[in-house]
Design a protein around this motif. Sequence first.
Motif, PDB file in Angstrom:
ATOM      1  N   PRO A 249       0.827  -1.209   0.000  1.00 55.97           N
ATOM      2  CA  PRO A 249       0.000   0.000   0.000  1.00 55.97           C
ATOM      3  C   PRO A 249       0.861   1.259   0.000  1.00 55.97           C
ATOM      4  O   PRO A 249       1.806   1.379   0.782  1.00 55.97           O
ATOM      5  N   HIS A 250       0.510   2.185  -0.892  1.00 60.34           N
ATOM      6  CA  HIS A 250       1.243   3.441  -1.007  1.00 60.34           C
ATOM      7  C   HIS A 250       0.667   4.525  -0.093  1.00 60.34           C
ATOM      8  O   HIS A 250       1.351   5.520   0.189  1.00 60.34           O
ATOM      9  N   ALA A 251      -0.588   4.364   0.316  1.00 59.46           N
ATOM     10  CA  ALA A 251      -1.265   5.365   1.146  1.00 59.46           C
ATOM     11  C   ALA A 251      -2.346   4.655   1.956  1.00 59.46           C
ATOM     12  O   ALA A 251      -2.713   3.502   1.677  1.00 59.46           O
ATOM     13  N   ARG A 252      -2.861   5.371   2.951  1.00 55.86           N
ATOM     14  CA  ARG A 252      -3.872   4.764   3.827  1.00 55.86           C
ATOM     15  C   ARG A 252      -5.089   4.282   3.047  1.00 55.86           C
ATOM     16  O   ARG A 252      -5.711   3.273   3.388  1.00 55.86           O
ATOM     17  N   ALA A 253      -5.443   5.001   1.984  1.00 54.83           N
ATOM     18  CA  ALA A 253      -6.619   4.624   1.199  1.00 54.83           C
ATOM     19  C   ALA A 253      -6.460   3.262   0.540  1.00 54.83           C
ATOM     20  O   ALA A 253      -7.455   2.639   0.153  1.00 54.83           O
ATOM     21  N   ASP A 254      -5.228   2.775   0.416  1.00 51.20           N
ATOM     22  CA  ASP A 254      -4.991   1.463  -0.200  1.00 51.20           C
ATOM     23  C   ASP A 254      -5.274   0.306   0.755  1.00 51.20           C
ATOM     24  O   ASP A 254      -5.269  -0.857   0.337  1.00 51.20           O
ATOM     25  N   LEU A 255      -5.495   0.615   2.036  1.00 52.62           N
ATOM     26  CA  LEU A 255      -5.623  -0.458   3.021  1.00 52.62           C
ATOM     27  C   LEU A 255      -6.921  -1.251   2.878  1.00 52.62           C
ATOM     28  O   LEU A 255      -7.001  -2.386   3.327  1.00 52.62           O
ATOM     29  N   GLY A 256      -7.957  -0.639   2.273  1.00 51.82           N
ATOM     30  CA  GLY A 256      -9.208  -1.387   2.084  1.00 51.82           C
ATOM     31  C   GLY A 256      -8.974  -2.666   1.311  1.00 51.82           C
ATOM     32  O   GLY A 256      -9.385  -3.751   1.736  1.00 51.82           O
ATOM     33  N   PHE A 257      -8.284  -2.546   0.178  1.00 50.88           N
ATOM     34  CA  PHE A 257      -7.969  -3.745  -0.601  1.00 50.88           C
ATOM     35  C   PHE A 257      -6.946  -4.604   0.126  1.00 50.88           C
ATOM     36  O   PHE A 257      -7.061  -5.839   0.159  1.00 50.88           O
ATOM     37  N   ALA A 258      -5.924  -3.973   0.702  1.00 55.77           N
ATOM     38  CA  ALA A 258      -4.857  -4.729   1.368  1.00 55.77           C
ATOM     39  C   ALA A 258      -5.423  -5.618   2.465  1.00 55.77           C
ATOM     40  O   ALA A 258      -5.013  -6.780   2.624  1.00 55.77           O
ATOM     41  N   GLU A 259      -6.365  -5.095   3.231  1.00 56.32           N
ATOM     42  CA  GLU A 259      -6.955  -5.877   4.318  1.00 56.32           C
ATOM     43  C   GLU A 259      -7.813  -7.018   3.790  1.00 56.32           C
ATOM     44  O   GLU A 259      -7.830  -8.114   4.373  1.00 56.32           O
ATOM     45  N   ARG A 260      -8.512  -6.780   2.679  1.00 57.21           N
ATOM     46  CA  ARG A 260      -9.294  -7.874   2.085  1.00 57.21           C
ATOM     47  C   ARG A 260      -8.376  -8.984   1.584  1.00 57.21           C
ATOM     48  O   ARG A 260      -8.659 -10.178   1.769  1.00 57.21           O
ATOM     49  N   ALA A 261      -7.273  -8.597   0.952  1.00 55.41           N
ATOM     50  CA  ALA A 261      -6.344  -9.600   0.444  1.00 55.41           C
ATOM     51  C   ALA A 261      -5.717 -10.396   1.581  1.00 55.41           C
ATOM     52  O   ALA A 261      -5.551 -11.625   1.494  1.00 55.41           O
ATOM     53  N   ALA A 262      -5.373  -9.697   2.682  1.00 52.96           N
ATOM     54  CA  ALA A 262      -4.779 -10.388   3.832  1.00 52.96           C
ATOM     55  C   ALA A 262      -5.789 -11.320   4.481  1.00 52.96           C
ATOM     56  O   ALA A 262      -5.460 -12.455   4.854  1.00 52.96           O
TER      57      ALA A 262
END
Length: 507
Positions: A249-262
């Motif tokens: 993730p490059h920014a906080r807004a990227d965490l939505g996808f990052a958390e789903r993937a994790a």
Amino acid sequence: MADITEQDPTAARDGSGGAPARKLRLFHFDIKTLGNYGDTLLFEAVRQVFNGFGDGRYFEVTDARPLRDPVGPALVRHINEHADAVVVGGGGLFLRDTNANSRSGWQWNISLNLLRQIEKPLIIFGVGNNRFIDQEDFAPPFVEHLNLVMEKSVFFGLRNTGSVETIRPYLEPSSRDRVEFQPCPTTLSSYLFPDLWRPELPDERRLALQMIVGKRQERAGFSADAIYTDVLEVARRLKGDGWTLESVPHARADLGFAERAAAAGLVDSEVRLFNDPDGLYKGVEHFAGLPFILGTRGHAQMVPFGMGSIPLSLLVHHKTGYFARDIGHPELTVDPRQDGFVDRLHAAVNEAAEHRVALRAELAEARAGFFAQTLDNLASIYQRITGTTVVPSHTPYPPLARGLAARAFLQGVHRDTADGRVRSLTADLAAAREQVPSGLDGPSWLRRRAREAVAAGDLATARTLWRALDAVVDDGTGRAPRPRWDSGALRLVPAPLLEAARDLRRR
């Protein structure tokens, strides 16, 4: 164009051999942030591109201010007295709703009147047209402001050919040919940080993921949930093919996808590139050893490309398509609106892996072309300002200087953040002061309004009104003792927390 056909990290290409007429002092309108890695690296990369040109003999960035802050007369006077030229950018600055303002219609927050008063030549460097797909057009006074910027510019360089093509129609016909191509400096990272660059990588199937589909894309008809679901399905297939996946993730807004993937168990590791005080070079170091990345941000293409990664992307913004075209591989960007998206994306990733050796060589050649173009542009800028012709060359910062630059960058972030808080408070105080009716005693009126706000449970307003006394009462007389809820340690407690505590006590 400067002849640079292959990467040579150790070579410091020679300049003109003679001393230039003078070293130009550059004032930089930039954005210092830790919140978005692309911008974190970008503006320091701009600085290092200029400072390293000609072994540091021709340019020096001596001062900077955040370009999104309103420019005032004092800053214009400072520029006119202490700078030889003004660099604006890079970044996707041509956008109406990030830092929306009626002074320019784009992100640089300077009025037409003050822009006219700048006496030094402007250098627009690596700026992009960041309008989203189907986004409404620029609002006034964008066209007038843009044409005045062009009139005052010695160089007007945009970061991709798509931006060149789409900005030209806003300009007067006589100026359109003056728009030039200047690649984003983040695409030159292997030349700026040669000791971090790796000429060869292991033959491994390792893919980084970065995803953000925001509100502006959703207004254009993209569905974040549908795209994330499809990308996760591709990730499952890739895992089955033997790929290793990681989240970047490059920014906080990227965490939505990052958390789903994790949560789905599809990523083996995560490297967060944002909000790291020591993270200026974190991304370039990581991408130096990364074979492939799939993202939606422009800098999730450009920064990895700059360090040799093969960048795949989704066409959820015009700029990702522009960049893929400029590097000669439009097939690396996949449109999620077309039928068979999952199959096409899965195939694109595996095809990139199949042709990785040839693809990496072709991208290195494109990067060398970007670097040569940049050096030619810098030589042209110097010649246009001074009349002196120089041979294009560049010497990167050695590791020690780069480390010192990182410390200076972090200090700049803290300074700009503190300055922003002061400006915000000053604006609040000015607004509160304007509330004092004419003919009334200002301090008494403000104290009464503050007590009324406290009685209503609105401590945030009460604090603003109380601090406005500093703007109304110049010498400290007539000011009552500071109330308990805004004194001592309680001054550090956010107003909403105090309000909640008060409500709890009353109950």
